[in-house]
Design an enzyme around this catalytic site. Sequence first.
Site, short mmCIF file in Angstrom:
data_model
loop_
_atom_site.label_atom_id
_atom_site.label_comp_id
_atom_site.label_asym_id
_atom_site.label_seq_id
_atom_site.Cartn_x
_atom_site.Cartn_y
_atom_site.Cartn_z
N SER A 192 0.81 -1.22 0.00
CA SER A 192 0.00 0.00 0.00
C SER A 192 0.84 1.27 0.00
O SER A 192 0.32 2.35 -0.31
CB SER A 192 -0.95 0.02 1.20
OG SER A 192 -0.23 0.15 2.41
N LYS A 243 0.92 4.93 6.79
CA LYS A 243 0.42 5.78 5.71
C LYS A 243 1.13 7.13 5.76
O LYS A 243 1.86 7.43 6.68
CB LYS A 243 -1.10 6.00 5.83
CG LYS A 243 -1.94 4.73 5.93
CD LYS A 243 -1.89 3.88 4.67
CE LYS A 243 -2.67 2.59 4.84
NZ LYS A 243 -2.53 1.68 3.68
#
Length: 216
Positions: free
Chosen positions: A39, A93
């Site tokens: 990701s 993230k």
Amino acid sequence: MQIKLKTLYSENKSFILFILLMCVFRSAVADWNEVPTGSMQPTIVEGDRILVNKVAYDVQMPFSHHSLYKLADPLRGDIIIFDSEVSDKRLVKRVVGVPGDTIAMIDNTLYINDQRLEYIDDKNNGRFSDKIEDLLGVQHRIRIANGGSALSSFTTVSVPAGYYLAMGDNRDNSADSRVIGLVPRHEIIGRAQQVVVSLNYDNYYLPRSERFLHTL
């Protein structure tokens, strides 16, 4: 039984103390975190073990998320590690929106506070493209699917106090704030800026020498 425990402690107290201090250190100061998914590609790849600086933002009570003293707040562009209550996972993230920002995305192009971000083409393999994104002064690489996806666009979001909008650099393959919502400040446990070691899952878990102490 008590005599055996006392003997065991007496003979190994230096080792026990070392283990205890190491656990406290990893809980409150610094730790490493395995990244099992893509990701955050191309910045972070599967198999990277990233160094987590747990005193980047807060001095925390060991073995808890309780902040004893706030040192700083996350900045736009920081790679954060947080324990998401929504997804019930620890996630990695990048901060895209900070409190007070308005964020929108159209066809994988971000708009922050009504300003369209600049992008430079980097690589294209047909299925996806790597680009350099200028996150209002913070340049980093992102990856987008050339055909787009359901995650490629979202309408304007205002980031309230105490929350952050976080996204993966692999924009069309990341369950981030577009899926789990904004990230509460209290869930953030640290910042990552460096890879410690990386194992190649596709090559018998052999170490990737080029990723050793790689700066993110």
